[in-house]
Design a protein around this motif. Structure first.
Motif, short mmCIF file in Angstrom:
data_model
loop_
_atom_site.label_atom_id
_atom_site.label_comp_id
_atom_site.label_asym_id
_atom_site.label_seq_id
_atom_site.Cartn_x
_atom_site.Cartn_y
_atom_site.Cartn_z
N ARG A 205 3.60 -3.02 11.76
CA ARG A 205 4.32 -2.30 10.76
C ARG A 205 4.80 -2.83 9.27
O ARG A 205 4.67 -2.07 8.73
CB ARG A 205 5.37 -2.64 12.31
N LEU A 206 5.03 -4.04 9.80
CA LEU A 206 4.83 -4.53 8.13
C LEU A 206 3.91 -3.89 7.41
O LEU A 206 4.44 -3.25 6.60
CB LEU A 206 4.48 -5.44 7.95
N ASN A 207 3.03 -4.00 7.53
CA ASN A 207 2.23 -2.68 6.29
C ASN A 207 2.04 -1.36 6.10
O ASN A 207 2.34 -0.93 4.85
CB ASN A 207 0.63 -2.66 6.99
N HIS A 208 2.58 -0.82 7.18
CA HIS A 208 2.92 0.89 7.41
C HIS A 208 4.27 0.80 6.82
O HIS A 208 4.29 1.37 5.56
CB HIS A 208 3.16 1.32 8.59
N ASP A 209 5.69 -0.22 6.44
CA ASP A 209 6.68 -0.19 5.62
C ASP A 209 6.11 -0.41 4.55
O ASP A 209 7.10 0.60 3.75
CB ASP A 209 7.86 -1.16 6.63
N LEU A 210 5.56 -1.04 4.07
CA LEU A 210 5.47 -1.59 2.64
C LEU A 210 4.56 -0.97 2.25
O LEU A 210 5.02 -0.06 0.95
CB LEU A 210 4.64 -3.13 2.47
N ALA A 211 3.60 -0.08 2.97
CA ALA A 211 2.97 1.19 2.14
C ALA A 211 4.12 2.84 2.11
O ALA A 211 3.58 3.58 0.93
CB ALA A 211 1.72 1.44 2.53
N VAL A 212 4.60 2.55 3.01
CA VAL A 212 5.60 4.40 2.86
C VAL A 212 6.88 4.47 1.87
O VAL A 212 6.78 4.63 1.57
CB VAL A 212 6.63 4.41 4.23
N ARG A 213 7.13 2.80 1.75
CA ARG A 213 8.30 2.19 0.31
C ARG A 213 7.67 2.57 -0.76
O ARG A 213 8.19 3.72 -1.67
CB ARG A 213 8.97 1.27 0.50
N HIS A 214 6.47 2.04 -0.85
CA HIS A 214 5.51 1.93 -2.26
C HIS A 214 4.95 3.50 -2.97
O HIS A 214 4.87 3.98 -3.90
CB HIS A 214 4.32 0.99 -2.29
N ALA A 215 4.81 4.44 -1.15
CA ALA A 215 4.42 5.59 -1.25
C ALA A 215 5.35 6.81 -1.98
O ALA A 215 4.94 7.65 -2.14
CB ALA A 215 3.56 6.22 -0.05
N ARG A 216 6.90 6.24 -2.00
CA ARG A 216 7.60 6.96 -2.80
C ARG A 216 7.09 7.35 -4.57
O ARG A 216 8.00 8.17 -4.60
CB ARG A 216 8.63 6.42 -2.57
N ARG A 217 6.45 6.31 -5.37
CA ARG A 217 6.93 6.32 -6.26
C ARG A 217 5.83 7.96 -6.19
O ARG A 217 4.96 8.36 -6.00
CB ARG A 217 5.51 5.40 -6.72
N PRO A 218 5.94 8.17 -8.01
CA PRO A 218 5.32 9.14 -8.21
C PRO A 218 3.60 10.03 -8.36
O PRO A 218 3.07 8.23 -8.43
CB PRO A 218 5.20 9.76 -9.70
N SER A 219 2.67 10.03 -7.94
CA SER A 219 1.53 10.42 -7.48
C SER A 219 0.75 9.69 -9.22
O SER A 219 0.00 9.04 -8.79
CB SER A 219 1.02 11.45 -6.89
N ALA A 220 1.14 10.64 -10.17
CA ALA A 220 0.64 9.59 -10.88
C ALA A 220 0.90 7.92 -11.46
O ALA A 220 -0.31 7.69 -11.87
CB ALA A 220 0.91 10.56 -12.60
N ASP A 221 1.40 7.76 -10.38
CA ASP A 221 1.62 6.48 -10.39
C ASP A 221 1.32 5.32 -9.78
O ASP A 221 0.77 4.14 -10.31
CB ASP A 221 3.39 6.08 -10.74
N LEU A 222 0.66 5.96 -9.22
CA LEU A 222 -0.12 5.29 -7.97
C LEU A 222 -1.53 4.92 -8.50
O LEU A 222 -2.51 4.31 -8.48
CB LEU A 222 -0.01 5.74 -6.58
N VAL A 223 -1.59 5.89 -8.92
CA VAL A 223 -2.60 6.40 -9.42
C VAL A 223 -3.79 5.66 -10.98
O VAL A 223 -4.17 4.56 -11.32
CB VAL A 223 -3.24 7.88 -10.64
#
Length: 203
Positions: free
Chosen positions: A72-90
């Motif tokens: 759950r910890l891993n999932h919650d952190l990833a979900v929040r970070h995934a809200r960033r624009p796709s280009a930012d993650l790349v």
């Protein structure tokens, strides 16, 4: 596999994932990955977070928020970070590809199999091919087999001997299941797509 070679592969895999992601359409970012309950976007965010993970205090707070449940910890952190624009993650993946910074509760051996498996979590459902170095896959599979939690591979594959067809690697005892070491690593980490590539009795 020695530590420096492991970090070289980790950097190469992060860059390969970044290159793959950079060519995706926005709907492809929303596709389910091989990681149950995670979209491609969340897996990408998780990989991007690894070299810039929160410190011990923040992780402790997040652990309490997640009720002490690691997944759950891993999932919650990833979900929040995934809200960033796709280009930012790349961009983050490329910027931190060579970083050897480790999250507070892990080591480079875990980071190695984590990036190998998550790269396939993204690539396979999209019909893309990301080569997995055989020596790294062997090291990752050995690590998962010997570590117990959270995969409990030895328990799940009790009575089975797993043998790689593309390198000198085998574990377990019993009916022999064979396949590429890449598929074995995916199967050991609970991916049905890896299990489907193995052959043997009752397969």
């Amino acid at each position: 596999m020695e530590e420096n070679r492991s970090w070289v592969v980790i950097a190469e895999q992060r860059l390969a994932v970044a290159d793959l992601l950079a060519g995706l359409t926005e709907p492809q970012w929303e596709c389910p990955s091989l990681c149950a309950g995670w979209r491609v976007r969340e897996v990408a965010a998780h990989i991007a977070l690894a070299p810039q993970s929160p410190g011990p205090v923040t992780m402790a707070v997040e652990a309490v928020r997640a009720g002490g449940r690691f997944h759950r910890l891993n999932h919650d952190l990833a979900v929040r970070h995934a809200r960033r624009p796709s280009a930012d993650l790349v961009a983050e993946l490329r910027l931190h590809a060579g970083s050897r910074r480790l999250p507070a509760v892990t080591n480079y051996r875990n980071i190695l199999f984590d990036i190998l498996v998550h790269a396939q979590d993204i690539a396979v459902p999209l019909g893309r091919r990301l080569p997995m170095p055989v020596d790294a896959a062997s090291a990752g599979a050995t690590r998962v087999w010997t570590m117990g939690w959270p995969f409990w591979a030895r328990r799940r594959f009790r009575g089975i001997r797993l043998t790689a067809t593309d390198t000198d690697w085998s574990v377990g005892a019993g009916a022999e299941w064979t396949g590429p070491i890449e598929a074995i690593l995916l199967a050991l980490t609970g991916r049905p797509a890896g299990l489907a590539r193995l052959t043997g009795p009752d397969r």
